[in-house]
Design a protein around this motif. Sequence first.
Motif, PDB file in Angstrom:
ATOM      1  N   THR A 139      -5.269   1.837  -3.696  1.00 58.50           N
ATOM      2  CA  THR A 139      -6.022   0.588  -3.628  1.00 58.50           C
ATOM      3  C   THR A 139      -7.457   0.888  -3.188  1.00 58.50           C
ATOM      4  OG1 THR A 139      -5.572   0.202  -1.299  1.00 58.50           O
ATOM      5  CG2 THR A 139      -3.914  -0.577  -2.876  1.00 58.50           C
ATOM      6  N   SER A 141      -8.632   0.500  -0.473  1.00 57.53           N
ATOM      7  CA  SER A 141      -8.625   1.046   0.893  1.00 57.53           C
ATOM      8  C   SER A 141      -8.380   2.549   0.911  1.00 57.53           C
ATOM      9  CB  SER A 141      -7.544   0.362   1.728  1.00 57.53           C
ATOM     10  OG  SER A 141      -7.710  -1.043   1.686  1.00 57.53           O
ATOM     11  N   GLU A 184      -5.023  -1.519   4.701  1.00 58.85           N
ATOM     12  CA  GLU A 184      -6.140  -2.419   4.404  1.00 58.85           C
ATOM     13  C   GLU A 184      -6.869  -2.850   5.675  1.00 58.85           C
ATOM     14  OE1 GLU A 184      -4.974  -5.845   2.065  1.00 58.85           O
ATOM     15  OE2 GLU A 184      -6.822  -6.861   2.651  1.00 58.85           O
TER      16      GLU A 184
END
Length: 306
Positions: A139, A141, A184
């Motif tokens: 992702t 992140s 995240e």
Amino acid sequence: MEAEFIQWLRERLPAHPRLLLGAGDDAAILSVGQSQGFVITSDLLSEGVHFVFDSAGASRVGRKALAVNLSDLAAMAARPLAAVVSLLLPQHDGLRIAQELYEGLLPLAFEYDLTVAGGDTNCWRGPLVVSVTAVGETTASGFLRRSGAEVGDAILVTGTLGGSILGRQFEFEPRVAEALLLNERYTIHAAMDISDGLALDLSRICLASGVGAEIETASVPVSEAAYNLAGGRDFHREALLHALGDGEDFELLMTLADAEAERLLRDQPLEIPLKRIGLIVSRPGLWEVDAAGNRIHLEPRGYVHQ
Ligand SMILES: [Mg+2]
């Protein structure tokens, strides 16, 4: 058998927007958009090595074969995308076993929005062997890895540990959502999933990061199953040893800077327990710190693959 099985399977694999071409052609085609990076992991489960077929049953073996891969994707903070499943089936009852395997595997795939893109199936004279390869994506992140632990980091684990042989080894929930959420919102230095036992897996983070670790044994979250296996609440030491050494917990093991860990523990953003169990230190090796502050060398016990 194979043609009949493929027909049966195709009727059970729903269309998925990510799957441009699914099972039935020479290869599957995935549409994966603007992914930052692909994460690929594979696990092999063999009857007689990883499970006893008669007691486990094909459905639970099928679920587990995918769940261990999901747990590895979680360890990297990757979002699951697709999997391919390869089966070596015993000649007797092969079709029924294959169908039961998928009855266990498919609900978990749906739960994690993972599409089964294909695989291969063969019969042979040997025992059941299941191989699942899963694909995930990182992702925005970024991904997690084992080698980022720093001296002074706090060591955290999710859930409770030990005694998975009493059932959790098949029923565990891979910590995919938890890993994505934590990655995240917080800065995690190092992470992995606990597959072979807390002490052994923590020693792997230490080795990869060039550090040592102290485990405060009073803080280790010992599971009810570990107490049951040890003989009850009176056997705390034995239960603790199960928590330190039993494999297949499939919880997350992480290290974070001390202040970041404090923030995370204050927030408690997960619906499962999240506990601090120790400290990354410069002295190599694993150390057990008891309630009185004594340090004893801790053997990295755990499940060692043959
Ligand atoms: Mg792993």
